[in-house]
Design a protein around this motif. Structure first.
Motif, mmCIF file in Angstrom:
data_model
loop_
_atom_site.group_PDB
_atom_site.id
_atom_site.type_symbol
_atom_site.label_atom_id
_atom_site.label_comp_id
_atom_site.label_asym_id
_atom_site.label_seq_id
_atom_site.Cartn_x
_atom_site.Cartn_y
_atom_site.Cartn_z
ATOM 1 N N HIS A 18 0.818 -1.208 0.000
ATOM 2 C CA HIS A 18 0.000 0.000 0.000
ATOM 3 C C HIS A 18 0.858 1.266 0.000
ATOM 4 C CE1 HIS A 18 -3.320 2.594 0.531
ATOM 5 N NE2 HIS A 18 -3.004 2.945 1.758
ATOM 6 N N ARG A 19 1.917 1.257 0.804
ATOM 7 C CA ARG A 19 2.743 2.462 0.867
ATOM 8 C C ARG A 19 3.541 2.661 -0.408
ATOM 9 N NH1 ARG A 19 4.994 3.154 6.962
ATOM 10 N NH2 ARG A 19 5.737 5.117 6.067
ATOM 11 N N VAL A 20 4.063 1.563 -0.976
ATOM 12 C CA VAL A 20 4.824 1.695 -2.218
ATOM 13 C C VAL A 20 3.902 2.128 -3.352
ATOM 14 C CG1 VAL A 20 6.169 0.444 -3.958
ATOM 15 C CG2 VAL A 20 6.623 0.071 -1.522
ATOM 16 N N SER A 21 2.724 1.491 -3.448
ATOM 17 C CA SER A 21 1.819 1.863 -4.542
ATOM 18 C C SER A 21 1.315 3.291 -4.331
ATOM 19 C CB SER A 21 0.671 0.858 -4.674
ATOM 20 O OG SER A 21 -0.086 0.807 -3.487
ATOM 21 N N GLY A 22 1.145 3.681 -3.077
ATOM 22 C CA GLY A 22 0.751 5.062 -2.797
ATOM 23 C C GLY A 22 1.838 6.046 -3.214
ATOM 24 N N PHE A 23 3.085 5.717 -2.886
ATOM 25 C CA PHE A 23 4.209 6.563 -3.292
ATOM 26 C C PHE A 23 4.207 6.762 -4.801
ATOM 27 C CE2 PHE A 23 8.412 7.001 -5.049
ATOM 28 C CZ PHE A 23 8.998 8.009 -4.284
ATOM 29 N N LEU A 24 4.015 5.653 -5.531
ATOM 30 C CA LEU A 24 4.062 5.733 -6.992
ATOM 31 C C LEU A 24 2.903 6.569 -7.530
ATOM 32 C CD1 LEU A 24 5.197 2.079 -7.821
ATOM 33 C CD2 LEU A 24 6.577 4.178 -7.865
ATOM 34 N N ALA A 25 1.703 6.355 -6.971
ATOM 35 C CA ALA A 25 0.548 7.137 -7.416
ATOM 36 C C ALA A 25 0.785 8.632 -7.159
ATOM 37 C CB ALA A 25 -0.716 6.643 -6.713
ATOM 38 N N ASP A 26 1.341 8.923 -5.993
ATOM 39 C CA ASP A 26 1.588 10.327 -5.636
ATOM 40 C C ASP A 26 2.627 10.987 -6.542
ATOM 41 O OD1 ASP A 26 -0.169 9.973 -3.603
ATOM 42 O OD2 ASP A 26 1.340 9.836 -2.000
ATOM 43 N N HIS A 27 3.506 10.154 -7.132
ATOM 44 C CA HIS A 27 4.561 10.721 -7.980
ATOM 45 C C HIS A 27 4.256 10.561 -9.468
ATOM 46 C CE1 HIS A 27 6.636 10.717 -4.139
ATOM 47 N NE2 HIS A 27 7.563 11.514 -4.658
ATOM 48 N N GLY A 28 2.987 10.323 -9.794
ATOM 49 C CA GLY A 28 2.595 10.275 -11.209
ATOM 50 C C GLY A 28 3.135 9.074 -11.953
ATOM 51 N N CYS A 29 3.288 7.976 -11.225
ATOM 52 C CA CYS A 29 3.852 6.777 -11.857
ATOM 53 C C CYS A 29 2.755 5.738 -12.097
ATOM 54 C CB CYS A 29 4.928 6.158 -10.962
ATOM 55 S SG CYS A 29 6.316 7.277 -10.686
ATOM 56 N N ASN A 30 2.848 5.011 -13.188
ATOM 57 C CA ASN A 30 1.883 3.966 -13.516
ATOM 58 C C ASN A 30 2.580 2.610 -13.474
ATOM 59 O OD1 ASN A 30 -0.616 2.927 -14.221
ATOM 60 N ND2 ASN A 30 -0.075 2.874 -16.405
ATOM 61 N N ASP A 60 13.949 12.706 -11.994
ATOM 62 C CA ASP A 60 14.629 11.506 -11.527
ATOM 63 C C ASP A 60 15.174 11.728 -10.122
ATOM 64 O OD1 ASP A 60 16.204 8.848 -12.595
ATOM 65 O OD2 ASP A 60 17.526 10.085 -11.326
ATOM 66 N N GLU A 61 15.757 12.877 -9.927
ATOM 67 C CA GLU A 61 16.370 13.217 -8.628
ATOM 68 C C GLU A 61 15.316 13.220 -7.515
ATOM 69 O OE1 GLU A 61 17.970 17.232 -8.123
ATOM 70 O OE2 GLU A 61 19.942 16.227 -8.173
ATOM 71 N N GLN A 62 14.203 13.871 -7.812
ATOM 72 C CA GLN A 62 13.132 13.971 -6.806
ATOM 73 C C GLN A 62 12.591 12.583 -6.456
ATOM 74 O OE1 GLN A 62 9.875 16.390 -8.154
ATOM 75 N NE2 GLN A 62 8.610 15.910 -6.360
ATOM 76 N N LEU A 63 12.391 11.755 -7.520
ATOM 77 C CA LEU A 63 11.876 10.404 -7.318
ATOM 78 C C LEU A 63 12.798 9.628 -6.377
ATOM 79 C CD1 LEU A 63 9.514 8.653 -8.645
ATOM 80 C CD2 LEU A 63 11.313 7.659 -10.053
ATOM 81 N N ARG A 64 14.091 9.667 -6.660
ATOM 82 C CA ARG A 64 15.059 8.930 -5.853
ATOM 83 C C ARG A 64 15.135 9.491 -4.431
ATOM 84 N NH1 ARG A 64 18.254 5.503 -8.893
ATOM 85 N NH2 ARG A 64 17.853 5.721 -11.113
#
Lengths: 287, 287, 287, 287
Positions: A18-30, A60-64
């Motif tokens: 849930h937390r990983v998928s939430g992180f990805l959703a919050d960062h515009g990732c599919n 990329d920097e922000q994501l990491r």
């Protein structure tokens, strides 16, 4: 869109997905592909997520940076790979070249998305084959019965190539020298060996002769990570082929070679696609 | 704790995993195992989640009601199974009993967590075997060349058993009658057949004779969902065994039987564990 | 016509096939099937001939007497089996019965042409299964930690059954007792065991747990002749199945059982058809 | 000593083995390996004998002349091959080269005892690969939609190479042109094709796409003799690999390539070792 492959492991606990998928959703990732595994024995949780970054506003920097914060919170062991960047692979070989030839052809035909900046051998048998693929060939001989010091010197030259060429993966494609513990330590987690038996059967030298002598009805091959415990590294892939009493050691060897090629090629492909996670002395392979 | 298996499919869209995992976290559920697959061709997304409900304050009713709301929002096709409830299985068989015997033994030794309230046959050969497992045996004969009406009458008796016994899965374990389209429709998605060839090769009757005549070097078996298109239903599992020129149709038949047992047993086990989702005329199997 | 299966081994020398085929032609016999193998290592020659005796004037006695003379001349180790006579098989089992159940069903459906005059177990779990096939069941318990003397007493009872029932083959179908050296000697060449690993990997106890711990990607089973060197007897047949990191020891055990059934059934069938010849600590199997 | 491989087929009759083995004994020959098979259906008998001629007084000419007499008597279809003479092989390829690369490496490493005097392609993709093995490369293009006459002209050039180079075996290693009936007739019994499905499933074009569309759980490859009935020639060898729902056509294609290489290489090796005999539209393979 940029694509990434995230691999992680941590202590199993409620809410990781849930937390990983939430992180990805919050960062515009599919999410393109995702797999996870909780090991009931080690209480570790493993995850691999292939995703695309669709929000052009996220760098990329922000994501990491942001993921590092999450990783810290959950005490994750994690890596974030650029899915479009080809890993850089060094192949080591001695005098038996079927695995080398197989890997080179896969590389050339685009089946194995890697760069191969160097081939290393203690012999010269495959200089011309390497040249036909236009890949630099390094002949680093080792005299039979060479001293430990001589071996360390030769290995240092290999490690220099690893450093200079920025190598991500070292493949021992029938490289018939035992690596020193120092070398094993230096290559920890990034060296794959092909052993010509279905380990743990027939460890050590001349496994096809051992197999013939024991009268087994199947022979096989094992791709495993290199560790200083000879033939005891984490197993990545294995396969076997049926044999019978009428086949001598030479026939077993010939049949075994086909198995070796395929088993090693699978292991290398999975490594390149970030599908292999280490779990103690075992592997998790998200095929 | 109560355990559930959730299976769902819907149009692929961003955030499905996140919303499902969020739903589970919000309802005090812990994910034990999860798998997902997005079909690039059909644009459908498939998911299977095995979880435990650890919050004693959340009732079964509330869980189902709340998930129905989420399912509606995302236009999901979903099912929520009680993981501890054993599916109820009806086995149908004619005069060849290896698959029946195999399933019964797995059931008895606890390898196949099902209830088997009934066995149906158009012959009496396996009455005693059924009795030795203390399972009611229904002899519903069909004369050779029976009329369509006679077949419908017999099939209605089968469907009555399906209803009365609250059957979740009908297994055609070498039941050598072609089901009517009405019967296929009535059992849609819950009837599994074992066909003794590696479909789509050798559809129809006497596949081992066809295989022998064609001189193939492998024979196999296929477990598939029953549809009104004979031997065209979604394939669940297949396997093969090597054969050679020296083997006649009888030997192929004997070798094939071992493959049939294993292939059917795997398909049944995956069904029982809610691992099979239909994707048009294909299946997604989360092994 | 009467049919025979002749098996022989002797030192390799020119003209063996010619002399044997000449002998058969001279005695009015027609070869149905023939196979031979010369072992370059041991310099031994092995042969199996299935033939029919078409000359009514040649008696069984004459055939055997005349062949004995030829066998003496060439110092053959030979056996002449009546192909229509069913071997008599004793099955031994403890508390895990999938192999027993599998063998019994093959026997009943005519796939395994044997007589089964007795089943022996140190437990009572499979009394009812044995009774359903109408086969005498002998409960010969052995207390945990029984003394060597107690074990010998129990084994003597088994050997008495072997003698009284005129047993040709003893099958250890998951019989979980180590046989004494005396027992092994008494059953030399006519006892087959199923071991639940692809030997020589994972000898000894709990092989599926060892396999899980080592993280192998294939698990298997081995049928072998029983010798006093535990798990070192001549291998008759092996097979494997693919597994992965997500499977615990229980799943490995369940998957392995299917492999065990098939591997043991093949070995027993080959024994019954006189297809297995011993070659030192190895086997020649004329499939 | 000179070594020969004799292959023969004839109507099954009593005494064939005896007369052949007698012939060999009379001519000072020692049998190294022998296999035979009687087809109960076609009533044909097949035999392969590998022997050494140990009597220096018997010439090749005399051996052939005398056997011809025996062959006539028994109306045999027979061939006597010099076991030390390497067959001459022509490889044909289009734009997909994994099988070509695999065969070339086996040839170079001595695993495949053949001469390769020519490689033919309707494209130029593998000119450099051919050159790196120092094998003459013939570019014989065929325009898409070429007329039958244009195709015959191109094929005549191939047949000219076959004649000029004294070719024993033509291997279609992913040669993507349908041969004319005339070409098939000219190459009868000496042309092997690799088809990328487990025939008879998925005949015709794009078999991996067909396989993906049907949702099979195994994909495979088939090596067969070329006949004018497309994809209907006698099957020599087949193998399969397991796949699942998550794999698209590209992945199936990549996995299938490994199967194709191995299946074709086995078929070629058996041909070279004279192990394949045709039995109507089927093959006898003495492995």
């Amino acid at each position: 869109h940029p694509e990434y492959i995230l691999t992680l492991s941590c202590l199993d606990q409620r809410g990781i997905v849930h937390r990983v998928s939430g992180f990805l959703a919050d960062h515009g990732c599919n999410i393109i592909d995702s797999a996870q595994f909780g090991d009931a024995q080690s209480k570790l949780f493993f995850m691999r997520v292939h995703f695309s970054l669709e929000d052009a506003g996220v760098s990329d920097e922000q994501l990491r940076g942001d993921f590092a914060a999450l990783g810290d919170t959950m005490q994750m062991n994690w890596q974030l790979h650029d899915a479009h960047k080809k890993p850089r692979m060094l192949i080591m070989v001695s005098k038996i070249g079927h695995c080398l030839n197989d890997l080179l052809f896969r590389y050339k035909s685009g089946l194995l998305p890697v760069e191969i900046p160097a081939i290393v051998s203690n012999h010269t048998d495959f200089y011309q084959l390497s040249a036909s693929y236009n890949i630099p060939f390094h002949h680093l001989p080792l005299a039979p019965g060479a001293s430990a010091a001589a071996k360390r010197t030769q290995e240092d030259k290999v490690l220099e190539i690893v450093r200079d060429c920025d190598i991500d993966l070292v493949v021992l494609a029938r490289y018939m020298q035992i690596l020193s513990p120092e070398m094993c330590a230096a290559l920890k987690g990034k060296a794959i060996n092909i052993h010509h038996s279905f380990l743990p059967s027939f460890k050590g030298a001349k496994p096809y002769y051992q197999a013939h002598d024991r009268g087994v009805k199947l022979i096989g091959a094992t791709a495993h990570f290199v560790t200083s415990d000879l033939d005891e590294g984490p197993i990545i892939e294995q396969d076997v082929e049926r044999v019978d009493h009428s086949m001598g050691p030479d026939t077993l060897t010939a049949i075994g070679r086909d198995v070796e090629c395929v088993v090693l090629a699978r292991a290398v492909k999975w490594f390149v696609e970030q599908r292999i996670l280490q779990n103690g002395h075992k592997t998790v392979v998200f095929r």
